[in-house]
Design an enzyme around this catalytic site. Structure first.
Site, PDB file in Angstrom:
ATOM      1  N   GLU A  57       0.822  -1.211   0.000  1.00 26.80           N
ATOM      2  CA  GLU A  57       0.000   0.000   0.000  1.00 26.80           C
ATOM      3  C   GLU A  57       0.854   1.260   0.000  1.00 26.80           C
ATOM      4  O   GLU A  57       0.552   2.230  -0.707  1.00 26.80           O
ATOM      5  CB  GLU A  57      -0.925   0.006   1.227  1.00 26.80           C
ATOM      6  CG  GLU A  57      -1.908  -1.159   1.266  1.00 26.80           C
ATOM      7  CD  GLU A  57      -1.371  -2.359   2.030  1.00 26.80           C
ATOM      8  OE1 GLU A  57      -2.168  -3.039   2.681  1.00 26.80           O
ATOM      9  OE2 GLU A  57      -0.138  -2.607   1.988  1.00 26.80           O
ATOM     10  N   CYS A  92      -0.520   0.313   7.665  1.00 30.40           N
ATOM     11  CA  CYS A  92      -0.944   0.723   6.321  1.00 30.40           C
ATOM     12  C   CYS A  92      -2.355   1.300   6.332  1.00 30.40           C
ATOM     13  O   CYS A  92      -2.669   2.197   5.552  1.00 30.40           O
ATOM     14  CB  CYS A  92      -0.874  -0.469   5.371  1.00 30.40           C
ATOM     15  SG  CYS A  92       0.807  -1.003   5.024  1.00 30.40           S
ATOM     16  N   ALA A 166       7.508 -36.628  -9.726  1.00 26.34           N
ATOM     17  CA  ALA A 166       7.220 -36.986 -11.109  1.00 26.34           C
ATOM     18  C   ALA A 166       7.042 -38.500 -11.151  1.00 26.34           C
ATOM     19  O   ALA A 166       7.897 -39.246 -10.658  1.00 26.34           O
ATOM     20  CB  ALA A 166       8.363 -36.554 -12.024  1.00 26.34           C
ATOM     21  N   TRP A 187      14.461 -39.400 -17.236  1.00 27.57           N
ATOM     22  CA  TRP A 187      13.430 -38.361 -17.167  1.00 27.57           C
ATOM     23  C   TRP A 187      12.077 -38.972 -17.491  1.00 27.57           C
ATOM     24  O   TRP A 187      11.892 -39.560 -18.554  1.00 27.57           O
ATOM     25  CB  TRP A 187      13.731 -37.231 -18.138  1.00 27.57           C
ATOM     26  CG  TRP A 187      14.977 -36.461 -17.839  1.00 27.57           C
ATOM     27  CD1 TRP A 187      16.144 -36.471 -18.536  1.00 27.57           C
ATOM     28  CD2 TRP A 187      15.173 -35.565 -16.747  1.00 27.57           C
ATOM     29  NE1 TRP A 187      17.068 -35.648 -17.954  1.00 27.57           N
ATOM     30  CE2 TRP A 187      16.501 -35.070 -16.852  1.00 27.57           C
ATOM     31  CE3 TRP A 187      14.370 -35.134 -15.690  1.00 27.57           C
ATOM     32  CZ2 TRP A 187      17.038 -34.167 -15.945  1.00 27.57           C
ATOM     33  CZ3 TRP A 187      14.903 -34.234 -14.782  1.00 27.57           C
ATOM     34  CH2 TRP A 187      16.223 -33.758 -14.911  1.00 27.57           C
TER      35      TRP A 187
END
Length: 390
Positions: A57, A92, A166, A187
């Site tokens: 802000e 703020c 993965a 991979w």
């Protein structure tokens, strides 16, 4: 509560973009973006950068002044409730009131139960119209997602843990050890999915793996996005007996960004040798010579003002984190490759990741091209970081 206008949505989306772009520049503080506008005209904008001290802000108000605009009567769009307390800077909410804003659109309230709602109350008491976006709105959910780690760590005193893996289409982590070497890694996913993993790393304060992964794959565990971050990604290895090879890529690339957790009975000469190479070694009490106390490790990580941890590990570490109830979010990348029954399981003792997925909420599915096939990312939460621990 009235609906957001077209201009409201436009400006709030811009504030979210500002926050997202500063994701690795704000922690341990929350990631916040702010736009000051009048109608469809943007007067100024800003984001919180921890090293610059100014909250979003204040940065936005300074931007307005730098452009010579008058902020009085304008609307402020902010991704997190303006603070009403003194920290490294003043409140703020007070600064916005003093500037003469007429309206404030808040994407989500502060998750800290000790200050939650106080900024909004102060603005309203001063006559500022405050619009809080409904929690089920997509913009509110995005604002929360940006600060999952802040919301969780400020309540529970440990980092927010994301476990990434993965996997093959049959839910396996890697081929059998006899079929892979560090010199020839296997991979499963394509380049697009691997680039997404780098973005995950960029949004984390630290990344953790086990010594088994180091010995098998010799990874670097670095953030390779090329994007700015205020602190290096801390690379953490669970290595109870200090088997870390001194010629590993992790050790050779260490620049005060590698931390090893070992058991308190680990050999003193190994601790000294690694320390002389610039590796920080922290012995942990509890656990045993093979399994470390994961909760103690997370407390140590949090003590360093780190609020988010990405686990990229092997079957044993994955299983240990899940069994201990220390995984808050899962991100699973599935390829179309099948590895078969001899391959390494996703998590020792846990079973199929497909069964685990049934426990997730706020599930999101994405696809990434992989030559003639595609990789699929499934992400979701095992624990809601915004469920207040009151």
């Amino acid at each position: 509560m009235p609906q957001l206008s077209h201009d409201d949505e436009l400006h709030l989306r811009r504030a979210l973009t500002l926050a997202r772009d500063a994701a690795a520049l704000a922690p341990p503080n929350p990631t916040v973006g702010c736009v000051v506008a009048r109608g469809d005209t943007v007067l100024g904008e800003g984001a919180h950068l921890y090293d610059a001290r100014d909250h979003a802000e204040i940065a936005a108000l300074k931007s307005v002044a730098a452009h010579g605009h008058d902020v009085r009567g304008a609307t402020v769009y902010v991704t997190l409730e303006p603070c009403a307390h003194h920290g490294r800077t003043g409140p703020c909410a007070d600064a916005l009131i003093a500037a003469g804003i007429a309206r404030c659109v808040v994407a989500t309230v502060d998750p800290n139960s000790q200050v939650r709602g106080s900024g909004i109350a102060r603005l309203r008491d001063a006559g500022v119209e405050v619009h809080i976006v409904a929690t089920e709105d997509a913009l509110a959910r995005e604002a929360q997602r940006l600060n999952d780690a802040f919301a969780f760590s400020i309540q529970y005193g440990r980092p927010f843990v994301t476990l990434k893996a993965a996997l093959s289409v049959d839910g396996k982590l890697a081929p059998a050890p006899t079929q892979r070497t560090a010199a020839a890694p296997h991979w499963l996913t394509g380049e697009a999915a691997r680039a997404d993993v780098q973005r995950l790393r960029h949004s984390a304060d630290a990344i953790l793996t086990g010594i088994g992964t180091i010995l098998a794959d010799d990874p670097l565990l670095t953030d390779r996005t090329g994007l700015s971050r205020r602190r290096p990604l801390l690379r953490i290895v669970l290595d109870s007996r200090l088997r870390m090879p001194l010629d590993s890529r992790l050790v050779k690339s260490a620049e005060d960004d590698v931390l090893l957790f070992c058991h308190e009975t680990a050999p003193a000469h190994r601790i000294q040798g690694l320390s002389e190479l610039g590796i920080e070694v922290v012995p942990l009490e509890g656990g045993d010579a093979r399994r470390l106390d994961l909760r103690a490790a997370l407390v140590e990580v949090r003590s360093r003002n780190l609020i988010s941890l990405l686990v990229e590990a092997g079957s044993t570490v994955n299983g240990s984190f899940l069994a201990a109830g220390l995984v808050d979010r899962l991100v699973l990348y599935y390829s179309e490759i099948e590895l078969g029954g001899d391959a390494l399981p996703f998590a020792a003792g846990i079973g199929s990741p497909y069964v685990l997925q049934q426990q997730l909420h706020r599930i999101k599915r994405q696809t990434f091209p992989n030559n003639a096939a595609e990789d699929v990312r499934i992400s979701g939460y095992l624990r809601d970081p915004w469920a207040l621990n009151l």
